[in-house]
Design an enzyme around this catalytic site. Structure first.
Site, short mmCIF file in Angstrom:
data_model
loop_
_atom_site.label_atom_id
_atom_site.label_comp_id
_atom_site.label_asym_id
_atom_site.label_seq_id
_atom_site.Cartn_x
_atom_site.Cartn_y
_atom_site.Cartn_z
N HIS A 14 3.34 -0.24 -5.76
CA HIS A 14 4.54 0.11 -5.35
C HIS A 14 5.07 1.31 -5.82
CE1 HIS A 14 7.58 -1.88 -7.74
NE2 HIS A 14 6.80 -2.80 -7.83
N ASP B 30 7.61 -0.46 -14.04
CA ASP B 30 7.39 -1.25 -12.60
C ASP B 30 7.70 -0.39 -11.39
OD1 ASP B 30 7.58 -3.10 -10.63
OD2 ASP B 30 9.35 -4.36 -11.79
N GLU C 163 9.00 -2.62 -2.34
CA GLU C 163 8.53 -3.87 -2.77
C GLU C 163 9.32 -4.64 -3.30
OE1 GLU C 163 6.46 -6.39 -5.89
OE2 GLU C 163 8.13 -4.91 -6.20
N ASP D 196 0.33 -4.28 -10.39
CA ASP D 196 1.70 -4.36 -10.66
C ASP D 196 1.59 -4.70 -12.31
OD1 ASP D 196 4.57 -4.18 -10.34
OD2 ASP D 196 4.09 -5.37 -8.45
#
Lengths: 339, 333
Positions: B62, B165, B194, B217
C-alpha cells in the site's frame, strides 16, 4: 419537499422493518410515473436509464429503534436497541409492532431511587416497554417477540427555519432523493432507498451490486454538535450553515477531486455549504466505495441536532440547499472530472 | 536500489485517499518495466508485466501513509485535527508535519493538567505559524491532510523513517519488477486506503481476479526492551505470514513461500501478528476467494514517526518475492 418530509418522518420504519416507508415511496414514485423494483433485502431501486456514467444516489429508509426481545411474566417487554443511547429512551412514548400498540418506556420514579441509582444512567437491559398489559398472556395478544418498537414523535415546525421530527436521519435524504427524481439528468441514474443502514450499511452492500456505479452520491442526516459546551472542532456540523460536504468519515476518504467538485458546484450555483468537520461515523458510502472494482463517492449531509433520539432538529434551508447541491452536481455532469 | 530513489519513495507525500503524488512517483519508476500501467477508480496504481502461463499473480503494497486531517481552524490560526488511520495521539505531539503544498506545522497538545500520555486526538493542535484564521486559511483548508515530516535516517544496516509502513514494501515492488522473471502475468499493485480498512486492495483484486495474491507489508517485532512477545527480530530475514487480524494464510500458500525461500537459501521467519490487518485479508475475500499470502518486513515502532527496519531484511524480502514469482506451480488454497 417539506410536505413529503413531514409524511416520511411520521412513518414508523425501524431497521429491518422499512415496509411502510417503502410503501409510501412506491406510491410517490407511481404518482411520478417512475418504474421501481424492490430487491431481496428490501432496497427500493429506481433506474432512470440514460447514457453516460452509472451514477448511484442513495438515502436510507430505516431509522434507529428497538426490537422486542421477550415478554416478562408481568407483561413488560424486554427489548434490544441499536444506535440508541439508553438515556434518550426513558419516559418516551413508543409504538410496538404492526398494530402500533402504544407503550411507554418507564423507569423508577425519583422518590424511590437511592443515591447510587440517581447518579447512574440506566442501561437498555434495565428498561422495559410497558404496554399496559396485565401479564404475559395479555401482552402476547397484542405484541410478539421480534416486533419493532418505534418512537412516535410527530413532525413539527419550530421557529422560522427549523423542523422537529424523529427519523430525520435519514428521511431528509429520502425526501431529497424523491425530489431529485422529478428531474432528468444526463447519466445512467440509479436511485436507491436502502434498508438497514443503521445496522451496518447492510442494504447498500447488496444494492451496490445492482447499481454497479462509477460515481455515487450519498444523502444523509448527520450530527450537528453546535452546542454551548462543545468546542468548534467538535461540532461536526452547524445547523443552518448549509449542507455539509464530506472529506472523510468512518467508511470513506473522499477522493480529492470529488471533494473539490462538490465545493466547486456549490460555489458556482451560489449554494451555501459547510464541511462535515468530523472523521467518524459511517454512511452507505462506506459500503459503496469499496464494492466491486470501486467507485467514487461524494457525501452531502444535513446537520441534525439530537440525532438518534426521539426528537431531532434540522434547518429547512439546509435541507433545501442540500437538494440544490445534489441537483446542481448531477446537472453539471462532473462525473468524468471526479473519476 | 540507490539511496536517493529509496528516500524519494519513502518521503513523498501520500496520506490515505490522497495518494496521487506518490502514485505518480511510483508510476515513473515502474513504467519502463511494465507492459501496461494504469490507475483504477479508487486510485490504485497497477503495473502489469505479462507472462505466458495464463495465470495471474497480484502483488500488493500500500502506498498510503497514516496522517492527520484538518477538521477545524480556530481564530488564532491553530489547526484542529483528526487521525487518518491508526495514529497514536501522544506519539504525535512534538513532531513536525507537512501538507501536500509544502506547508509545515508543529504538533502539540492542550497543556492542562493532563500528561502527554493521556492526550487524545481532540487535544492535539497543529501550529503552522499563522497568526489568525485568515492567514491559516491561505495555507490550508478543512479537509486537507498532513503527514509526519519524513526524516530518513540510515543507521548502519538499519533504516528509520516515518513511512516504512508501507513504502519500504513499495520500494520492494519497484525493485522486484526490474529483477523478477516469471512466466505468469504479474500485477504490481500499489494500493490506496489500506490504513483505514484495506479498501483499495479489495477493489483491485476484484478487477484483476488473480490466481494468487501476495501482499507485502511491515509487521511488528518482539526484539525491543519489554516488547510484547513476538518471534520476529530485525535482521533475521523477511517473514512469511501465518496470520494477522485480517487473515489466516492458507497453509498451502505459506508452504509455497517457505519452499521458495528454502530452495533459494533465503533466511525467513514465521510471522504471527496479533494486532493489525493487511491487504492480504481483503485480497483473500474477493469474489469467490483468492489464495493469498504475505511477505513482511519486521519493523519496530510501527505507526510512529520513527519506524525502524533492517535493510538486510528488505534485500531478502525482494529476493523471496522474486523466488516466489519464478515458481511455475502456484499454490491452490
Amino acid at each position: 419537499m417539506l410536505g413529503r418530509l413531514e409524511q416520511l418522518t411520521n412513518i414508523y420504519g425501524v431497521s429491518g422493518d422499512e415496509g411502510r416507508v417503502r410503501k409510501y415511496l412506491k406510491g410517490a414514485l407511481d404518482d411520478m410515473g417512475l418504474a421501481h423494483k424492490t430487491d431481496a433485502m428490501g432496497n427500493l431501486i429506481v433506474h432512470k436509464a440514460g447514457k453516460g456514467r452509472r451514477v448511484m444516489v442513495c438515502a436510507h429508509m430505516d431509522e434507529v429503534g428497538m426490537i422486542v426481545r421477550g415478554v416478562l411474566e408481568n407483561g413488560l417487554l424486554a427489548y434490544e436497541a441499536a444506535g440508541l443511547d439508553p438515556r434518550v429512551v426513558i419516559s418516551k412514548r413508543v409504538a410496538v409492532g404492526r398494530d402500533d400498540v402504544p407503550g411507554v418506556i418507564g423507569a423508577k420514579a425519583i422518590h424511590l431511587q437511592n443515591r447510587e441509582e440517581f447518579k447512574r444512567a440506566l442501561a437498555h437491559d434495565e428498561l422495559y416497554v410497558d404496554i399496559g398489559a396485565k401479564d404475559r398472556a395479555d401482552a402476547l395478544k397484542y405484541v410478539k417477540p421480534g416486533d419493532r418498537i418505534c418512537f412516535t414523535t410527530k413532525f413539527e415546525r419550530l421557529g422560522e427555519d427549523i423542523v422537529k421530527a424523529k427519523a430525520l436521519d435519514d428521511r431528509v435524504g429520502c425526501a431529497i432523493l424523491l425530489e431529485l427524481l422529478k428531474n432528468d439528468y444526463e447519466c445512467d441514474l440509479w436511485a436507491v432507498f436502502t434498508v438497514q443502514e443503521e445496522l451496518g450499511l447492510r442494504g447498500a452492500k447488496a444494492a451496490v451490486w445492482t447499481a454497479a456505479p462509477d460515481v455515487a452520491l450519498v444523502l444523509e442526516g448527520t450530527t450537528a454538535n453546535d452546542m454551548p459546551k462543545a468546542k468548534e472542532h467538535e461540532y461536526v456540523t452547524r445547523m443552518g450553515h448549509g449542507p455539509a460536504v464530506t472529506f472523510m468519515d468512518g467508511g470513506t476518504v473522499a477522493r480529492p477531486r470529488m471533494f473539490k467538485a462538490l465545493q466547486q458546484t456549490a460555489k458556482e450555483a451560489g449554494i451555501p455549504y459547510q464541511f462535515r468537520q468530523g472523521s467518524r461515523g459511517g454512511t452507505d458510502g462506506g459500503a459503496i466505495n469499496k464494492a466491486l472494482d470501486g467507485c467514487v463517492v461524494g457525501g452531502i449531509s444535513v446537520g441534525c441536532r439530537y440525532i438518534h433520539s426521539p426528537a431531532s432538529l434540522a434547518s429547512v434551508s439546509d435541507i433545501q440547499n442540500a437538494y440544490l447541491l445534489a441537483h446542481a452536481f448531477l446537472q453539471t455532469k462532473k462525473f468524468d472530472e471526479v473519476l | 536500489m540507490d539511496t536517493k530513489t529509496l528516500e524519494t519513495i519513502l518521503t513523498t507525500y501520500g496520506p490515505t485517499g490522497h495518494e496521487d503524488r506518490i502514485s505518480s512517483v511510483l508510476r515513473d519508476l515502474v513504467a519502463p518495466y511494465a507492459d501496461e500501467v494504469y490507475n483504477d477508480k479508487l486510485g490504485n496504481l497497477i503495473a502489469l508485466k505479462r507472462g505466458v502461463s495464463g495465470k495471474k499473480i497480484m502483488l500488493s503494497a500500500h502506498m498510503d501513509q497514516i496522517g492527520l486531517v484538518v477538521v477545524a481552524i480556530d481564530e488564532k490560526g491553530f489547526l484542529r485535527v483528526a487521525n487518518v488511520g491508526g495514529v497514536n495521539a501522544p506519539l504525535s505531539a512534538g513532531h513536525q508535519v507537512v501538507f501536500e503544498n509544502g506547508t509545515r506545522g508543529a504538533v502539540y497538545f492542550e497543556r492542562n493538567e493532563k500528561g502527554v500520555g493521556e492526550v487524545k486526538m481532540n487535544n492535539l493542535f497543529v501550529d503552522i505559524g499563522a497568526e489568525s484564521r485568515e492567514e491559516a486559511e491561505k495555507l490550508v483548508n478543512v479537509g486537507d491532510m498532513c503527514v509526519f515530516a519524513g526524516r530518513f535516517a540510515l543507521m548502519g544496516n538499519r533504516l528509520s523513517c516515518s513511512t516504512l509502513d508501507d513504502r519500504i514494501c513499495c520500494a520492494a515492488l519497484v525493485e522486484a519488477i526490474q529483477k523478477a522473471r516469471s512466466e505468469h502475468d504479474v500485477y504490481y499493485v500499489f494500493t490506496v486506503q489500506e490504513e483505514v480498512g484495506l479498501r483499495g486492495a479489495g477493489t483491485a483484486a476484484y478487477a484483476i481476479e488473480p490466481d494468487l495474491g501476495i501482499s507485502l507489508d511491515v509487521t511488528g517485532t518482539g526484539d525491543v526492551p519489554e516488547a510484547l512477545p513476538m518471534a520476529v527480530e530485525l535482521g533475521k530475514g523477511p517473514t512469511v505470514k501465518v496470520m494477522d487480524s485480517s487473515v489466516i494464510v492458507p497453509p498451502a500458500v505459506r508452504r509455497f513461500m517457505e519452499n521458495a525461500a528454502a530452495e533459494a537459501g533465503i533466511p525467513f521467519q514465521r510471522e504471527v501478528l496479533r494486532g493489525g490487518g493487511t491487504d492480504t485479508g481483503a485480497v483473500q475475500r474477493t469474489r469467490g476467494g483468492v489464495p493469498a499470502g504475505c511477505i513482511s518486513i519486521g519493523t519496530r515502532y510501527i505507526h510512529s514517526p520513527v519506524e525502524t527496519c533492517d535493510m538486510r531484511d528488505y534485500e531478502n524480502a525482494v529476493k523471496l518475492l522474486c523466488a516466489c514469482l519464478e515458481r511455475k506451480e502456484l499454490p491452490i488454497a
